[in-house]
Scaffold this active site. Sequence first.
Site, mmCIF file in Angstrom:
data_model
loop_
_atom_site.group_PDB
_atom_site.id
_atom_site.type_symbol
_atom_site.label_atom_id
_atom_site.label_comp_id
_atom_site.label_asym_id
_atom_site.label_seq_id
_atom_site.Cartn_x
_atom_site.Cartn_y
_atom_site.Cartn_z
ATOM 1 N N SER A 257 3.458 -3.293 -4.875
ATOM 2 C CA SER A 257 3.501 -3.531 -6.322
ATOM 3 C C SER A 257 4.102 -2.405 -7.139
ATOM 4 O O SER A 257 4.334 -2.590 -8.331
ATOM 5 C CB SER A 257 2.101 -3.843 -6.846
ATOM 6 N N LYS B 247 7.112 -3.518 -8.848
ATOM 7 C CA LYS B 247 7.062 -4.297 -10.105
ATOM 8 C C LYS B 247 7.604 -3.473 -11.279
ATOM 9 O O LYS B 247 8.123 -4.012 -12.243
ATOM 10 C CB LYS B 247 5.623 -4.740 -10.376
ATOM 11 N N TYR C 96 10.900 -11.725 -4.743
ATOM 12 C CA TYR C 96 9.653 -10.975 -4.957
ATOM 13 C C TYR C 96 9.127 -10.387 -3.642
ATOM 14 O O TYR C 96 8.765 -9.203 -3.566
ATOM 15 C CB TYR C 96 8.616 -11.897 -5.608
ATOM 16 N N TYR D 6 -4.439 -3.000 -12.169
ATOM 17 C CA TYR D 6 -5.174 -4.280 -12.187
ATOM 18 C C TYR D 6 -6.491 -4.134 -12.945
ATOM 19 O O TYR D 6 -6.529 -3.518 -13.998
ATOM 20 C CB TYR D 6 -5.416 -4.797 -10.755
ATOM 21 N N VAL E 190 -0.456 -2.323 -2.944
ATOM 22 C CA VAL E 190 -1.412 -2.510 -1.841
ATOM 23 C C VAL E 190 -0.963 -1.848 -0.536
ATOM 24 O O VAL E 190 -1.716 -1.835 0.430
ATOM 25 C CB VAL E 190 -1.780 -3.990 -1.583
HETATM 26 N N1 GLU Z 1 3.185 -8.070 -2.390
HETATM 27 C C1 GLU Z 1 1.816 -7.986 -2.840
HETATM 28 C C2 GLU Z 1 1.315 -9.343 -3.214
HETATM 29 O O1 GLU Z 1 1.990 -10.054 -3.846
HETATM 30 C C3 GLU Z 1 1.766 -7.058 -3.992
HETATM 31 C C4 GLU Z 1 0.359 -6.771 -4.454
HETATM 32 C C5 GLU Z 1 0.110 -5.305 -4.686
HETATM 33 O O2 GLU Z 1 0.793 -4.434 -4.178
HETATM 34 O O3 GLU Z 1 -0.842 -5.017 -5.410
HETATM 35 O O4 GLU Z 1 0.238 -9.754 -2.871
#
Ligand code: GLU
Length: 311
Positions: free
Chosen positions: A64, A67, A191, A243, A261
């Site tokens: 993430s 992002k 993504y 988050y 993650v």
């Molecule tokens: N690729 C992960 C997902 O979509 C990203 C989530 C993350 O890194 O927090 O579940």
Amino acid sequence: MADLAELVDQIAKDMATTPERGRVADYIPELAKVSPAHFGLVAITADGQEVAAGDADLPFSIQSVSKLFALVEALGRNADAVWARVGREPSGSAFNSIVQLEAEGGRPRNPFINAGAIAVTDLVAAGDDPRAGVGAILRLVRRLAGDDGISVDGAVAYSEAATGHRNAALAHFMKAHGVITGSVDATLSTYFHQCAIAMSCRQLARAGRFLMHGGIDPASGEAIVSPERARRINALMLTCGHYDASGEFAFRVGLPAKSGVGGGILAIAPGRACIAVWSPGLSAQGNSLLGTAALERLAGAMGWNVFNPDG
Ligand code: GLU
């Protein structure tokens, strides 16, 4: 003030022997193979000092943290039209929450939860061949890090695509509400591949430097984003970057940051420093347990905090 090199070294040593390391993400099977023993830390100061310790040069899945780069790319292409699709409020919900998206008519709370990131990535993919969208994000991180060797880990991308049913559900729901305009399959593929970009702490810290310098990449002198956009991206990282633990992170560390993650966190002390940390074990909210602890200690000792009068 503490000596940065000594501090970074000591933190890495202490983290290497900390027994409680959190749980490595296993909902993406390929990520479950990573040892929780890793720890890497790189801090780059505004005057260009670069200090590294531990597994600073070992690439990991940025997940993430990507992002952030997808948002920079989408804002570059669409400017404020991005905000018609996605909000700017902390979600207070899990990173992959479905219930909040339904309750709010398909418009994600912010660009850093999964739904919001998928909506942002749709703007980058924009009906393209997924390779073009990923290529644009990869070009951006390579340019920012000054390293053409950065690439996508194909096994991680495949693993996530094979198991990413929740993300597919979020994307289809947004498509039903017109929040996603391109092909759901192309957007998801983009993504999953952007999340599978592999970078080391050193590469990640270098790629984040523009956010400590008001949008200017110190290596090239180029404006990556305007000063106003850099401030706003930092504001979103502070309020939404972790988050449903974003408030807790701001309380403990007090810096804009984005977690993934894979166990990576990129943190910005505007005008002071840019820090990348990696430890694969996660908290219940999906943020690196030791990465957060290390940042709390480093930022605290250095006085790097956006709420310090001189931090
Ligand atoms: N690729 C992960 C997902 O979509 C990203 C989530 C993350 O890194 O927090 O579940």
